[in-house]
Scaffold this motif. Structure first.
Motif, PDB file in Angstrom:
ATOM      1  N   UNK A   1       0.841  -1.184   0.000  1.00 17.21           N
ATOM      2  CA  UNK A   1       0.000   0.000   0.000  1.00 17.21           C
ATOM      3  C   UNK A   1       0.878   1.236   0.000  1.00 17.21           C
ATOM      4  N   UNK A   2       0.511   2.206   0.805  1.00 24.66           N
ATOM      5  CA  UNK A   2       1.355   3.388   0.902  1.00 24.66           C
ATOM      6  C   UNK A   2       1.681   3.657   2.369  1.00 24.66           C
ATOM      7  N   UNK A   3       2.516   4.617   2.606  1.00 25.94           N
ATOM      8  CA  UNK A   3       3.006   4.856   3.964  1.00 25.94           C
ATOM      9  C   UNK A   3       1.921   5.342   4.926  1.00 25.94           C
TER      10      UNK A   3
ATOM     11  N   UNK B   1       3.948  -4.727   6.109  1.00 26.21           N
ATOM     12  CA  UNK B   1       3.366  -3.684   5.258  1.00 26.21           C
ATOM     13  C   UNK B   1       4.497  -3.138   4.409  1.00 26.21           C
ATOM     14  N   UNK B   2       4.248  -2.931   3.134  1.00 21.54           N
ATOM     15  CA  UNK B   2       5.294  -2.401   2.265  1.00 21.54           C
ATOM     16  C   UNK B   2       4.705  -1.416   1.269  1.00 21.54           C
ATOM     17  N   UNK B   3       5.560  -0.526   0.803  1.00 15.72           N
ATOM     18  CA  UNK B   3       5.114   0.430  -0.203  1.00 15.72           C
ATOM     19  C   UNK B   3       5.252  -0.220  -1.570  1.00 15.72           C
ATOM     20  N   UNK B   4       4.445   0.249  -2.492  1.00 14.34           N
ATOM     21  CA  UNK B   4       4.504  -0.246  -3.856  1.00 14.34           C
ATOM     22  C   UNK B   4       4.181   0.900  -4.791  1.00 14.34           C
TER      23      UNK B   4
ATOM     24  N   UNK C   1      15.180   0.034   2.216  1.00 15.80           N
ATOM     25  CA  UNK C   1      16.300  -0.618   1.553  1.00 15.80           C
ATOM     26  C   UNK C   1      16.128  -0.461   0.049  1.00 15.80           C
ATOM     27  N   UNK C   2      17.121  -0.863  -0.693  1.00 16.97           N
ATOM     28  CA  UNK C   2      17.023  -0.817  -2.147  1.00 16.97           C
ATOM     29  C   UNK C   2      16.602  -2.182  -2.673  1.00 16.97           C
ATOM     30  N   UNK C   3      15.677  -2.186  -3.607  1.00 17.81           N
ATOM     31  CA  UNK C   3      15.224  -3.395  -4.268  1.00 17.81           C
ATOM     32  C   UNK C   3      15.216  -3.094  -5.756  1.00 17.81           C
ATOM     33  N   UNK C   4      16.050  -3.793  -6.492  1.00 19.33           N
ATOM     34  CA  UNK C   4      16.222  -3.510  -7.926  1.00 19.33           C
ATOM     35  C   UNK C   4      16.591  -2.054  -8.160  1.00 19.33           C
ATOM     36  N   UNK C   5      17.396  -1.498  -7.257  1.00 19.94           N
ATOM     37  CA  UNK C   5      17.876  -0.129  -7.391  1.00 19.94           C
ATOM     38  C   UNK C   5      16.879   0.942  -6.992  1.00 19.94           C
ATOM     39  N   UNK C   6      15.699   0.553  -6.508  1.00 13.92           N
ATOM     40  CA  UNK C   6      14.679   1.519  -6.109  1.00 13.92           C
ATOM     41  C   UNK C   6      14.430   1.404  -4.612  1.00 13.92           C
ATOM     42  N   UNK C   7      14.124   2.520  -3.943  1.00  9.88           N
ATOM     43  CA  UNK C   7      13.826   2.468  -2.515  1.00  9.88           C
ATOM     44  C   UNK C   7      12.579   1.617  -2.238  1.00  9.88           C
ATOM     45  N   UNK C   8      12.684   0.815  -1.228  1.00  8.23           N
ATOM     46  CA  UNK C   8      11.607  -0.072  -0.813  1.00  8.23           C
ATOM     47  C   UNK C   8      11.417   0.127   0.682  1.00  8.23           C
ATOM     48  N   UNK C   9      10.239   0.524   1.100  1.00  7.85           N
ATOM     49  CA  UNK C   9       9.983   0.823   2.493  1.00  7.85           C
ATOM     50  C   UNK C   9       9.008  -0.206   3.046  1.00  7.85           C
TER      51      UNK C   9
END
Length: 77
Positions: free
Chosen positions: A34-36, A72-75, A48-56
């Protein structure tokens, strides 16, 4: 007190997990994107970075009748 999206989601998660108590479920792991605004204010947020993109994300153990963990994670949408 106003219910934030995070509080409303937490209440729904807890109700869902508790509803499975009589079905013989012994552990539940849930991952939600979802979102923050869905992050709880008193739980650590990891970035952290996932595939070079920030992942929260936020990982916690809600107070339920069944042992459980929630991530819960951002997408990006």
């Amino acid at each position: 007190m106003e219910k934030t999206p995070a509080i409303m989601l937490q209440q729904k998660i807890i109700a869902f997990i508790n509803s499975l108590k009589d079905d013989g479920i012994s552990y539940i792991g849930i991952s939600i994107a979802g979102n923050e605004s869905h992050f709880l204010p008193d739980v650590k947020i990891d970035t952290m970075l996932l595939d070079g993109k920030p992942f929260t994300s936020q990982h916690y153990f809600p107070p339920t009748d069944i042992e459980s963990t929630v991530i819960l994670r951002t997408k990006e949408i």
